[in-house]
Design an enzyme around this catalytic site. Structure first.
Site, short mmCIF file in Angstrom:
data_model
loop_
_atom_site.label_atom_id
_atom_site.label_comp_id
_atom_site.label_asym_id
_atom_site.label_seq_id
_atom_site.Cartn_x
_atom_site.Cartn_y
_atom_site.Cartn_z
N ASN A 226 0.74 -1.83 -6.98
CA ASN A 226 -0.22 -0.74 -7.72
C ASN A 226 -0.73 0.23 -6.70
O ASN A 226 -1.44 -0.12 -5.60
CB ASN A 226 -1.29 -1.92 -8.09
CG ASN A 226 -2.43 -0.82 -8.72
OD1 ASN A 226 -2.29 0.44 -9.13
ND2 ASN A 226 -3.65 -1.42 -8.66
N TRP A 227 -0.23 1.43 -6.68
CA TRP A 227 -0.46 2.23 -5.75
C TRP A 227 -1.82 3.09 -5.95
O TRP A 227 -2.27 3.94 -5.40
CB TRP A 227 0.65 3.59 -5.86
CG TRP A 227 2.06 2.87 -5.23
CD1 TRP A 227 2.31 1.80 -4.69
CD2 TRP A 227 3.37 3.63 -5.15
NE1 TRP A 227 3.47 1.88 -4.17
CE2 TRP A 227 4.15 3.01 -4.39
CE3 TRP A 227 3.75 5.13 -5.49
CZ2 TRP A 227 5.48 3.43 -4.17
CZ3 TRP A 227 5.05 5.38 -5.37
CH2 TRP A 227 5.66 4.82 -4.56
N LYS A 228 -2.17 2.79 -7.25
CA LYS A 228 -3.69 3.37 -7.56
C LYS A 228 -3.65 4.74 -7.61
O LYS A 228 -2.51 5.29 -7.69
CB LYS A 228 -4.80 2.56 -6.54
CG LYS A 228 -4.67 1.17 -6.53
CD LYS A 228 -5.82 0.63 -5.90
CE LYS A 228 -5.94 -1.16 -5.92
NZ LYS A 228 -6.98 -1.58 -5.18
N HIS B 226 -7.31 -3.41 -14.98
CA HIS B 226 -7.45 -3.73 -13.66
C HIS B 226 -8.92 -3.76 -13.73
O HIS B 226 -9.98 -2.94 -14.23
CB HIS B 226 -6.90 -2.46 -13.08
CG HIS B 226 -6.97 -2.75 -11.40
ND1 HIS B 226 -7.99 -2.67 -10.75
CD2 HIS B 226 -5.94 -3.41 -10.58
CE1 HIS B 226 -7.84 -2.78 -9.47
NE2 HIS B 226 -6.41 -3.50 -9.30
N GLU C 135 -10.72 -2.14 -11.28
CA GLU C 135 -11.43 -0.86 -11.21
C GLU C 135 -11.60 -0.14 -12.43
O GLU C 135 -12.29 0.68 -12.59
CB GLU C 135 -10.39 -0.22 -10.02
CG GLU C 135 -10.63 -0.90 -8.70
CD GLU C 135 -9.37 -0.85 -7.84
OE1 GLU C 135 -8.43 0.10 -8.16
OE2 GLU C 135 -9.46 -1.17 -6.78
N GLU D 298 -6.72 -11.79 -10.48
CA GLU D 298 -7.20 -10.86 -9.37
C GLU D 298 -8.65 -11.24 -9.38
O GLU D 298 -9.46 -10.45 -9.75
CB GLU D 298 -6.97 -9.49 -9.70
CG GLU D 298 -5.45 -9.02 -9.74
CD GLU D 298 -5.20 -7.41 -9.62
OE1 GLU D 298 -4.49 -7.39 -8.56
OE2 GLU D 298 -5.93 -6.80 -10.19
N GLY E 285 -8.70 -5.30 -2.19
CA GLY E 285 -8.84 -4.24 -1.03
C GLY E 285 -10.18 -4.95 -0.03
O GLY E 285 -10.22 -3.81 0.68
N SER F 36 -5.43 -8.80 -1.85
CA SER F 36 -5.18 -8.99 -0.44
C SER F 36 -3.71 -9.70 -0.16
O SER F 36 -3.67 -10.24 0.71
CB SER F 36 -6.48 -9.29 0.30
OG SER F 36 -7.27 -8.20 0.16
N GLY G 151 -1.89 -4.23 -3.92
CA GLY G 151 -2.20 -2.72 -4.03
C GLY G 151 -1.82 -2.41 -2.65
O GLY G 151 -0.95 -1.85 -2.37
N GLY G 152 -3.02 -2.44 -1.61
CA GLY G 152 -2.58 -1.79 -0.10
C GLY G 152 -1.25 -2.04 0.48
O GLY G 152 -0.63 -1.33 1.00
C1 PEP Z 1 -5.05 -4.45 -6.83
O1 PEP Z 1 -5.61 -3.54 -6.53
O2 PEP Z 1 -4.43 -4.94 -7.82
C2 PEP Z 1 -4.79 -5.18 -5.58
C3 PEP Z 1 -4.46 -6.59 -5.56
O3 PEP Z 1 -5.20 -4.69 -4.41
P1 PEP Z 1 -5.17 -5.34 -2.77
O4 PEP Z 1 -3.78 -6.04 -2.76
O5 PEP Z 1 -5.16 -3.96 -1.94
O6 PEP Z 1 -6.21 -6.01 -2.54
#
Ligand code: PEP
Length: 254
Positions: A9-11, A96, A98, A168, A174, A214, A235-236
């Protein structure tokens, strides 16, 4: 046996130029190779065509981070399922945390988006997960049950072939803090039991449940080794070709 889904997920990162470069870098090492996991990257809407063309001829798939619950028409700023299909997407991330937190998405809207996505021939990745205060007060299962059942009840029929759930925990997104493999397994097993109540055991056994929060190369193996963890929503670590690639390699090795 469920196939791992390694979804990035590049957001709100990577416009078309940067996204094309990153996608090419990611797929380069895998060109011509067959792999048993599914590799999926979800860029911002505007970068989907660039990523899709960078992935041509590779096994990598493109997905979206959101979708409208409506058909095409007078819905300013929205993107429809038919547009995503036209652009070559196969999956859509829905609900998500967010989007729930910053854009007020409710369980009802998320359920509508999930149904529309699947009815229109795309696969849905439904995100669920509890806040830190909810886990601290032992309410995590209650919270996740409500989020999952809102969607299962709205879907009604068994759509297990096109339905993925991403657990999640919000406190792990994050933050660098990850659920332990045991915490993830416990919740994934619980989520599968909810699916079983609606659609029966063989369908529940088919539904993939991803862990997100994460996930990184150094914790991917222990998480992906859990029996009910069927992949990751990342994500990251999906914003770098080498860390995403290492997680994909980990999945391939299990
Ligand atoms: C996400 O936003 O779906 C996510 C899991 O982010 P991160 O891996 O950065 O925690």
């Amino acid at each position: 046996m469920r196939t791992f889904l390694i979804a990035g997920n590049w957001k709100m990162n990577a416009g078309p130029t940067e996204a094309a470069k990153l996608a090419k870098e990611m797929a380069a090492g895998w060109k011509g190779k067959t792999f048993k996991s599914e590799a999926l990257l979800c860029p911002p809407f505007i970068s989907i065509p660039a990523v899709q063309s960078a992935f041509e001829g590779t096994g990598f798939q493109t997905g979206a981070q959101n979708v409208s619950n409506q058909d095409n028409g007078a819905y300013t700023g929205e993107i429809s399922t038919s547009m995503l299909k036209d652009a070559g997407c196969s999956y859509v991330i829905i609900g998500h945390s967010e989007r729930r937190e910053y854009y007020g998405e409710t369980d009802k809207l998320i359920a509508e988006k999930t149904k529309k996505t699947i009815d229109d021939g795309l696969k849905a990745i439904l995100c669920v997960g509890e806040l830190l205060e909810e886990r601290k007060s032992g309410k995590q299962e209650e919270v996740v049950e409500k989020q999952v059942n809102a969607v299962l009840n709205h879907l009604g029929e068994d759509v297990s072939d096109n339905f993925v759930i991403a657990y999640e925990p919000v406190w792990a997104i994050g933050t660098g803090e990850t659920a332990t493999p045991e915490q993830a397994q416990e919740m994934h097993k619980f989520i599968r039991s909810l699916v079983e109540k609606s659609w029966g055991k063989s369908s529940a056994d088919k539904v993939r449940i991803l862990y997100g929060g994460s996930m990184k190369p150094d914790n991917a193996h222990e998480l992906l080794s859990m029996p009910d963890v069927d992949g990751g929503l990342i994500g990251g670590a999906s914003l770098k070709a080498d860390s995403y690639g290492q997680i994909l390699e980990t999945a391939e090795s299990i």
